[in-house]
Design an enzyme around this catalytic site. Structure first.
Site, mmCIF file in Angstrom:
data_model
loop_
_atom_site.group_PDB
_atom_site.id
_atom_site.type_symbol
_atom_site.label_atom_id
_atom_site.label_comp_id
_atom_site.label_asym_id
_atom_site.label_seq_id
_atom_site.Cartn_x
_atom_site.Cartn_y
_atom_site.Cartn_z
ATOM 1 N N SER A 144 0.057 53.591 21.372
ATOM 2 C CA SER A 144 1.117 54.228 20.605
ATOM 3 C C SER A 144 0.784 54.200 19.117
ATOM 4 O O SER A 144 -0.017 53.380 18.665
ATOM 5 C CB SER A 144 2.456 53.520 20.839
ATOM 6 O OG SER A 144 2.386 52.191 20.321
ATOM 7 N N TYR A 157 6.194 45.744 22.158
ATOM 8 C CA TYR A 157 5.462 46.906 22.643
ATOM 9 C C TYR A 157 4.181 47.117 21.842
ATOM 10 O O TYR A 157 3.114 47.379 22.409
ATOM 11 C CB TYR A 157 6.335 48.164 22.534
ATOM 12 C CG TYR A 157 7.512 48.198 23.467
ATOM 13 C CD1 TYR A 157 7.425 48.838 24.704
ATOM 14 C CD2 TYR A 157 8.728 47.624 23.123
ATOM 15 C CE1 TYR A 157 8.503 48.898 25.566
ATOM 16 C CE2 TYR A 157 9.819 47.666 23.979
ATOM 17 C CZ TYR A 157 9.702 48.310 25.203
ATOM 18 O OH TYR A 157 10.774 48.359 26.062
#
Length: 252
Positions: A144, A157
């Site tokens: 990401s 995350y």
């Protein structure tokens, strides 16, 4: 003739919106598919849809976080294909707003372990079990943009996704003898129901404006990047993070 005609591609996390769009696009471009995900009905429907493009498409319902799952997947890949030309993984811990907004000091170790077990270790086990079948092939894993630039939220995350980048670079550097190319695709604001539908209209507009393109990305646009990466068009690019965010990261 499609640009991946005849390639044998394994897609993990195939029933995610991006995974399904990738499966459809690769099928249209001639790839034979082994589709892996937990949701049996969705997976079998997707495999059937992809067969409509005249390719071999097999559904394998499997939870890749479960013990022994990677070994079972390897057995199925050997049985169906003998070898794999590309492995594409969209395995990822589901978006949890409560966890996303939790600061580092409030993050519990067991929560972090859960995220790592899905985002990193499931991918690690997957790649490790399939390396010999991937000789001369391509690996594409998902990370990401917050893992690259960092962000004020979502530290659990981002830490796990940053580990995925390390995994990709290890594959590229350590498996020269097998001729494997490896990439991480760093996704920005992609319009999937898990994120987009959980936000207010104001939040959606704010995130759209982060990009110079002034909008969210679409799952099909991610699929197009993956198609190019696993084709021969990227034959001298290796170990790289490919940012798919409409240009957001270039804005300071």
């Amino acid at each position: 003739m499609g640009i991946v005609e005849g390639k044998r591609v394994l897609i993990a996390g195939a029933t995610s919106e991006i995974g399904a769009e990738t499966a459809r696009l690769l099928a249209r471009e001639g790839a034979d598919l082994l589709l892996v995900a937990r949701r049996r009905e969705l997976l079998e429907a997707l495999a059937s849809e992809c067969k409509g493009y005249g390719v071999d498409s097999t559904a394998l319902p499997l939870d890749l976080t479960a013990e022994g799952s990677a070994e079972r997947l390897r057995e199925e890949a050997v049985k169906r294909f003998g070898r794999i030309d590309a492995l594409v993984s969209y395995i990822g811990y589901p978006f949890d707003p409560e966890l996303w907004y939790r600061s580092l000091k409030d993050l519990r170790e067991e929560e972090l372990r859960k995220v790592f077990d899905v985002d990193f270790f499931a991918n690690f086990r997957l790649v490790s079990s399939l390396l010999e079948l991937l000789r001369g092939g391509v690996v594409v894993l998902t990370t990401s943009t917050p893992a690259i630039s960092w962000y004020r939220y979502g530290s659990a995350y981002s830490m796990a996704k940053l580990a995925v980048v390390g995994l990709v670079r290890s594959i590229a550097a350590d498996y020269r003898s097998l001729g494997i190319r490896a990439y991480a695709i760093a996704l920005g604001n992609i319009r999937t129901s898990a994120t987009y539908d959980s936000m207010t209209d104001e939040e959606r507009r704010t995130l759209a404006e982060e990009s110079p393109m002034g909008r969210w990305g679409e799952p099909a646009e991610v699929a197009g990047v993956v198609l190019a990466l696993i084709s021969d068009l990227f034959s001298f690019v290796n170990g790289q993070v490919i940012v798919v965010d409409g240009g957001t990261l270039m804005i300071p």
